[in-house]
Design a protein around this motif. Structure first.
Motif, mmCIF file in Angstrom:
data_model
loop_
_atom_site.group_PDB
_atom_site.id
_atom_site.type_symbol
_atom_site.label_atom_id
_atom_site.label_comp_id
_atom_site.label_asym_id
_atom_site.label_seq_id
_atom_site.Cartn_x
_atom_site.Cartn_y
_atom_site.Cartn_z
ATOM 1 N N GLU A 6 -7.312 3.663 0.094
ATOM 2 C CA GLU A 6 -5.857 4.294 0.544
ATOM 3 C C GLU A 6 -6.160 5.158 2.035
ATOM 4 O O GLU A 6 -7.307 5.786 2.246
ATOM 5 N N CYS A 22 -2.940 0.802 1.964
ATOM 6 C CA CYS A 22 -4.129 0.311 1.164
ATOM 7 C C CYS A 22 -4.681 -1.030 1.505
ATOM 8 O O CYS A 22 -4.110 -2.031 1.296
ATOM 9 N N TRP A 39 1.831 1.350 -6.215
ATOM 10 C CA TRP A 39 1.654 2.648 -5.968
ATOM 11 C C TRP A 39 1.976 3.702 -7.015
ATOM 12 O O TRP A 39 2.949 3.558 -7.662
ATOM 13 N N TYR A 96 -1.511 9.949 -4.192
ATOM 14 C CA TYR A 96 -1.096 8.633 -4.493
ATOM 15 C C TYR A 96 -2.378 7.737 -4.523
ATOM 16 O O TYR A 96 -3.220 7.514 -4.007
ATOM 17 N N CYS A 98 -3.371 3.505 -5.277
ATOM 18 C CA CYS A 98 -3.145 2.101 -5.132
ATOM 19 C C CYS A 98 -3.877 1.431 -6.230
ATOM 20 O O CYS A 98 -4.827 1.725 -6.634
#
Length: 123
Positions: A6, A22, A39, A96, A98
């Protein structure tokens, strides 16, 4: 196996925008076996939650909290997943991640995760 990396996280003010990327890498066989990408995010003290997902064919779904503000997309030719985040709120602050899910021709499922990228929304 599929490796995911990411990028694009950072610090942004409320109401601002960020775009996460990503990139998937690995054998051609593994890359072609990817079905759904998504995500997820995890805030301190909270459980990891799905933010948005997209199928190989382009069908999407979003968490209610981000509908109308976030847009997920993928470029299969570049093996890259994107998340455009607009009108960011303090509540969007999280790491966050991926994710890529698929099933090989040998009927072996796999789930791959990136290391995560920090998104901080603060004034």
């Amino acid at each position: 196996q599929v490796q995911l990396v990411e990028s694009g996280g950072g610090l942004v003010q409320p109401g601002g925008s960020l775009r996460l990327s990503c990139e998937a890498s690995g054998s051609i066989f593994s890359i072609n076996a990817i079905n759904t990408m998504g995500w997820y995010r995890q805030a301190p003290g909270k459980e990891r939650e799905l933010v948005a997902a997209i199928t190989r064919g382009g069908s999407t779904n979003y968490a209610d909290s981000v509908k109308g503000r976030f847009t997920i997309s993928r470029d299969n030719a570049k093996n890259t997943l994107y998340l455009q985040m607009n009108s960011l709120k303090v509540e969007d602050t999280a790491v966050y991640y991926c994710n890529a899910y698929g099933i090989t021709k040998r009927s072996t499922p796999f789930n791959s995760w990136g290391q995560g990228t920090q998104v901080t929304v603060s004034s």
